[in-house]
Design a protein around this motif. Structure first.
Motif, PDB file in Angstrom:
ATOM      1  N   LEU A 109       0.815  -1.217   0.000  1.00 51.68           N
ATOM      2  CA  LEU A 109       0.000   0.000   0.000  1.00 51.68           C
ATOM      3  C   LEU A 109       0.849   1.269   0.000  1.00 51.68           C
ATOM      4  CD1 LEU A 109      -2.845  -1.077   2.451  1.00 51.68           C
ATOM      5  CD2 LEU A 109      -2.887  -1.055  -0.053  1.00 51.68           C
ATOM      6  N   VAL A 110       2.013   1.244   0.641  1.00 55.62           N
ATOM      7  CA  VAL A 110       2.907   2.415   0.633  1.00 55.62           C
ATOM      8  C   VAL A 110       3.343   2.732  -0.789  1.00 55.62           C
ATOM      9  CG1 VAL A 110       5.243   3.161   1.262  1.00 55.62           C
ATOM     10  CG2 VAL A 110       3.728   2.289   3.002  1.00 55.62           C
ATOM     11  N   ASP A 111       3.506   1.703  -1.596  1.00 51.97           N
ATOM     12  CA  ASP A 111       3.943   1.878  -2.988  1.00 51.97           C
ATOM     13  C   ASP A 111       2.783   1.865  -3.982  1.00 51.97           C
ATOM     14  OD1 ASP A 111       6.632   1.998  -2.230  1.00 51.97           O
ATOM     15  OD2 ASP A 111       6.809  -0.189  -2.251  1.00 51.97           O
ATOM     16  N   ASP A 112       1.558   1.966  -3.490  1.00 52.83           N
ATOM     17  CA  ASP A 112       0.390   1.909  -4.373  1.00 52.83           C
ATOM     18  C   ASP A 112       0.435   3.050  -5.388  1.00 52.83           C
ATOM     19  OD1 ASP A 112      -2.490   0.396  -4.198  1.00 52.83           O
ATOM     20  OD2 ASP A 112      -2.654   2.376  -5.124  1.00 52.83           O
ATOM     21  N   PRO A 113       0.069   2.778  -6.634  1.00 55.19           N
ATOM     22  CA  PRO A 113       0.090   3.830  -7.651  1.00 55.19           C
ATOM     23  C   PRO A 113      -0.989   4.901  -7.454  1.00 55.19           C
ATOM     24  CG  PRO A 113      -0.743   1.791  -8.590  1.00 55.19           C
ATOM     25  CD  PRO A 113      -0.267   1.474  -7.203  1.00 55.19           C
ATOM     26  N   ASP A 114      -2.023   4.600  -6.668  1.00 56.17           N
ATOM     27  CA  ASP A 114      -3.107   5.564  -6.477  1.00 56.17           C
ATOM     28  C   ASP A 114      -2.836   6.435  -5.251  1.00 56.17           C
ATOM     29  OD1 ASP A 114      -6.027   6.202  -7.400  1.00 56.17           O
ATOM     30  OD2 ASP A 114      -6.065   6.163  -5.206  1.00 56.17           O
ATOM     31  N   VAL A 115      -2.906   7.723  -5.431  1.00 54.49           N
ATOM     32  CA  VAL A 115      -2.605   8.667  -4.358  1.00 54.49           C
ATOM     33  C   VAL A 115      -3.603   8.554  -3.207  1.00 54.49           C
ATOM     34  CG1 VAL A 115      -3.876  10.576  -5.436  1.00 54.49           C
ATOM     35  CG2 VAL A 115      -2.032  11.057  -3.837  1.00 54.49           C
ATOM     36  N   THR A 116      -4.860   8.244  -3.493  1.00 58.28           N
ATOM     37  CA  THR A 116      -5.873   8.133  -2.443  1.00 58.28           C
ATOM     38  C   THR A 116      -5.545   6.999  -1.482  1.00 58.28           C
ATOM     39  OG1 THR A 116      -7.508   8.919  -4.026  1.00 58.28           O
ATOM     40  CG2 THR A 116      -8.350   7.921  -2.024  1.00 58.28           C
ATOM     41  N   VAL A 117      -5.048   5.900  -2.002  1.00 62.24           N
ATOM     42  CA  VAL A 117      -4.677   4.763  -1.162  1.00 62.24           C
ATOM     43  C   VAL A 117      -3.560   5.177  -0.211  1.00 62.24           C
ATOM     44  CG1 VAL A 117      -3.720   2.430  -1.156  1.00 62.24           C
ATOM     45  CG2 VAL A 117      -5.399   3.085  -2.900  1.00 62.24           C
ATOM     46  N   ARG A 118      -2.543   5.843  -0.748  1.00 61.30           N
ATOM     47  CA  ARG A 118      -1.421   6.269   0.094  1.00 61.30           C
ATOM     48  C   ARG A 118      -1.861   7.330   1.107  1.00 61.30           C
ATOM     49  NH1 ARG A 118       0.678   6.844  -5.017  1.00 61.30           N
ATOM     50  NH2 ARG A 118       1.269   9.013  -4.651  1.00 61.30           N
ATOM     51  N   GLU A 119      -2.780   8.187   0.700  1.00 56.90           N
ATOM     52  CA  GLU A 119      -3.290   9.218   1.604  1.00 56.90           C
ATOM     53  C   GLU A 119      -4.055   8.578   2.770  1.00 56.90           C
ATOM     54  OE1 GLU A 119      -5.973  13.303   1.400  1.00 56.90           O
ATOM     55  OE2 GLU A 119      -5.715  12.081  -0.391  1.00 56.90           O
ATOM     56  N   HIS A 120      -4.873   7.577   2.493  1.00 55.57           N
ATOM     57  CA  HIS A 120      -5.583   6.868   3.574  1.00 55.57           C
ATOM     58  C   HIS A 120      -4.600   6.151   4.486  1.00 55.57           C
ATOM     59  CE1 HIS A 120      -9.533   7.905   2.403  1.00 55.57           C
ATOM     60  NE2 HIS A 120      -9.662   7.059   1.396  1.00 55.57           N
ATOM     61  N   LEU A 121      -3.593   5.569   3.902  1.00 59.03           N
ATOM     62  CA  LEU A 121      -2.583   4.867   4.700  1.00 59.03           C
ATOM     63  C   LEU A 121      -1.835   5.839   5.609  1.00 59.03           C
ATOM     64  CD1 LEU A 121      -1.301   2.117   5.259  1.00 59.03           C
ATOM     65  CD2 LEU A 121       0.382   2.655   3.488  1.00 59.03           C
ATOM     66  N   ALA A 122      -1.589   7.034   5.126  1.00 63.10           N
ATOM     67  CA  ALA A 122      -0.873   8.040   5.907  1.00 63.10           C
ATOM     68  C   ALA A 122      -1.652   8.470   7.146  1.00 63.10           C
ATOM     69  CB  ALA A 122      -0.559   9.257   5.036  1.00 63.10           C
ATOM     70  N   GLN A 123      -2.943   8.206   7.177  1.00 66.04           N
ATOM     71  CA  GLN A 123      -3.788   8.601   8.300  1.00 66.04           C
ATOM     72  C   GLN A 123      -3.927   7.522   9.372  1.00 66.04           C
ATOM     73  OE1 GLN A 123      -7.515  10.193   6.814  1.00 66.04           O
ATOM     74  NE2 GLN A 123      -6.471  10.992   5.015  1.00 66.04           N
ATOM     75  N   VAL A 124      -3.268   6.389   9.178  1.00 65.90           N
ATOM     76  CA  VAL A 124      -3.394   5.257  10.097  1.00 65.90           C
ATOM     77  C   VAL A 124      -2.492   5.444  11.310  1.00 65.90           C
ATOM     78  CG1 VAL A 124      -2.960   2.780  10.334  1.00 65.90           C
ATOM     79  CG2 VAL A 124      -4.077   3.663   8.290  1.00 65.90           C
ATOM     80  N   ASP A 125      -3.067   5.274  12.488  1.00 61.01           N
ATOM     81  CA  ASP A 125      -2.281   5.318  13.724  1.00 61.01           C
ATOM     82  C   ASP A 125      -1.453   4.052  13.846  1.00 61.01           C
ATOM     83  OD1 ASP A 125      -3.275   7.755  14.590  1.00 61.01           O
ATOM     84  OD2 ASP A 125      -4.970   6.843  15.622  1.00 61.01           O
ATOM     85  N   GLY A 126      -0.268   4.186  14.382  1.00 61.48           N
ATOM     86  CA  GLY A 126       0.563   3.029  14.649  1.00 61.48           C
ATOM     87  C   GLY A 126       1.320   2.490  13.453  1.00 61.48           C
ATOM     88  N   LEU A 127       1.449   3.279  12.415  1.00 64.47           N
ATOM     89  CA  LEU A 127       2.208   2.858  11.243  1.00 64.47           C
ATOM     90  C   LEU A 127       3.690   2.771  11.618  1.00 64.47           C
ATOM     91  CD1 LEU A 127       1.563   2.307   8.238  1.00 64.47           C
ATOM     92  CD2 LEU A 127       2.197   4.661   7.769  1.00 64.47           C
ATOM     93  N   ALA A 128       4.361   1.748  11.131  1.00 65.25           N
ATOM     94  CA  ALA A 128       5.786   1.573  11.437  1.00 65.25           C
ATOM     95  C   ALA A 128       6.565   2.813  10.997  1.00 65.25           C
ATOM     96  CB  ALA A 128       6.322   0.337  10.719  1.00 65.25           C
ATOM     97  N   PRO A 129       7.538   3.252  11.797  1.00 64.06           N
ATOM     98  CA  PRO A 129       8.282   4.476  11.484  1.00 64.06           C
ATOM     99  C   PRO A 129       8.926   4.476  10.093  1.00 64.06           C
ATOM    100  CG  PRO A 129       8.749   3.795  13.712  1.00 64.06           C
ATOM    101  CD  PRO A 129       7.931   2.703  13.100  1.00 64.06           C
ATOM    102  N   ASP A 130       9.487   3.355   9.658  1.00 62.77           N
ATOM    103  CA  ASP A 130      10.132   3.344   8.344  1.00 62.77           C
ATOM    104  C   ASP A 130       9.119   3.518   7.215  1.00 62.77           C
ATOM    105  OD1 ASP A 130       9.290   0.636   9.063  1.00 62.77           O
ATOM    106  OD2 ASP A 130      10.274   0.006   7.203  1.00 62.77           O
ATOM    107  N   LEU A 131       7.894   3.031   7.411  1.00 65.40           N
ATOM    108  CA  LEU A 131       6.858   3.240   6.397  1.00 65.40           C
ATOM    109  C   LEU A 131       6.387   4.696   6.407  1.00 65.40           C
ATOM    110  CD1 LEU A 131       4.809  -0.054   6.809  1.00 65.40           C
ATOM    111  CD2 LEU A 131       6.573   0.481   5.119  1.00 65.40           C
ATOM    112  N   GLY A 132       6.339   5.279   7.607  1.00 61.66           N
ATOM    113  CA  GLY A 132       6.004   6.695   7.700  1.00 61.66           C
ATOM    114  C   GLY A 132       7.034   7.562   7.000  1.00 61.66           C
ATOM    115  N   VAL A 133       8.299   7.195   7.116  1.00 57.26           N
ATOM    116  CA  VAL A 133       9.372   7.931   6.443  1.00 57.26           C
ATOM    117  C   VAL A 133       9.196   7.836   4.922  1.00 57.26           C
ATOM    118  CG1 VAL A 133      11.864   7.919   5.997  1.00 57.26           C
ATOM    119  CG2 VAL A 133      11.006   7.764   8.337  1.00 57.26           C
ATOM    120  N   ARG A 134       8.814   6.662   4.458  1.00 54.06           N
ATOM    121  CA  ARG A 134       8.589   6.506   3.012  1.00 54.06           C
ATOM    122  C   ARG A 134       7.423   7.368   2.541  1.00 54.06           C
ATOM    123  NH1 ARG A 134       8.651   0.137   2.083  1.00 54.06           N
ATOM    124  NH2 ARG A 134       7.804   0.732   0.040  1.00 54.06           N
ATOM    125  N   LEU A 135       6.367   7.441   3.355  1.00 54.42           N
ATOM    126  CA  LEU A 135       5.229   8.293   2.991  1.00 54.42           C
ATOM    127  C   LEU A 135       5.601   9.773   3.086  1.00 54.42           C
ATOM    128  CD1 LEU A 135       2.299   6.364   4.697  1.00 54.42           C
ATOM    129  CD2 LEU A 135       2.676   6.656   2.236  1.00 54.42           C
TER     130      LEU A 135
END
Length: 152
Positions: A109-135
Motif C-alpha cells: 500500500l505504501v507503494d500503491d500507484p493511487d494517491v488516495t490509497v497512500r493518503e488513507h494509509l498516511a492517516q493510520v495510527d501506529g504505522l511503522a516508522p520506516d513506512l512513515g518515512v517513506r510516505l
C-alpha cells in the motif's frame, strides 16, 4: 409479495441489518452475498470462513469488497489479495484498517500507484516508522499533509 409490487424503501437497511446480526446462522449468511443493493455490511462479519471470503471476492461487487476490505478479522492471505485488487477504492478501504495489517500488505500500500490509497494509509495510527518515512517522501503533497496531520 408479488413481482409487480414495488420494493420497500427500507429493504436495503433490513438486508444490511441481517448481514451484521451475529445470531444469524451461517447457512443464512451466504445468500446475503447475492444482495447487490445494500452496502455490503455482511462482508464485515467476524465469523466469515475462508470459503465465504473467497466467494465474496469472486462476486467482484464493489460494496461487498469494500466491506470485506474494512473487516479487521481477515486472514493475511485475503488482505494481500485485496491489496492487489484493481479497484483503488477497495485498496483505499483496506488502507483505512491497516493498523493491524501484516507488514507485507502495508509495503504494497505504501507503494500503491493511487494517491488516495497512500493518503488513507498516511492517516493510520501506529504505522511503522520506516513506512512513515517513506510516505513523508511521497511525491504527492496531499499524502505528506495527511501524514503530518495524523502521525506524531
Amino acid at each position: 409479495m408479488d413481482a409487480d409490487d414495488p420494493t420497500p424503501v427500507h429493504l436495503d437497511h433490513v438486508m444490511d441489518g441481517l448481514g451484521v446480526n451475529p445470531a444469524l446462522p451461517a447457512p443464512a449468511v451466504r445468500p446475503l452475498f447475492a444482495w447487490r443493493d445494500g452496502f455490503g455490511k455482511v462482508a464485515g462479519r467476524a465469523d466469515l470462513t475462508e470459503d465465504m471470503i473467497e466467494e465474496i471476492i469472486a462476486t467482484d461487487d464493489r460494496w461487498l469488497l469494500h466491506g470485506l476490505a474494512r473487516n479487521d478479522r481477515l486472514p493475511e492471505r485475503s488482505r494481500l489479495r485485496l491489496a492487489a485488487h484493481p479497484d483503488e477504492g477497495v485498496r483505499a478501504a483496506l488502507a483505512t484498517r491497516a493498523a493491524s495489517a501484516p507488514r507485507r500488505m502495508l509495503e504494497l500500500l505504501v507503494d500503491d500507484p493511487d494517491v488516495t490509497v497512500r493518503e488513507h494509509l498516511a492517516q493510520v495510527d501506529g504505522l511503522a516508522p520506516d513506512l512513515g518515512v517513506r510516505l513523508a517522501a511521497d511525491p504527492e503533497p496531499q499524502v505528506r499533509a495527511a501524514l503530518a496531520q495524523h502521525w506524531t
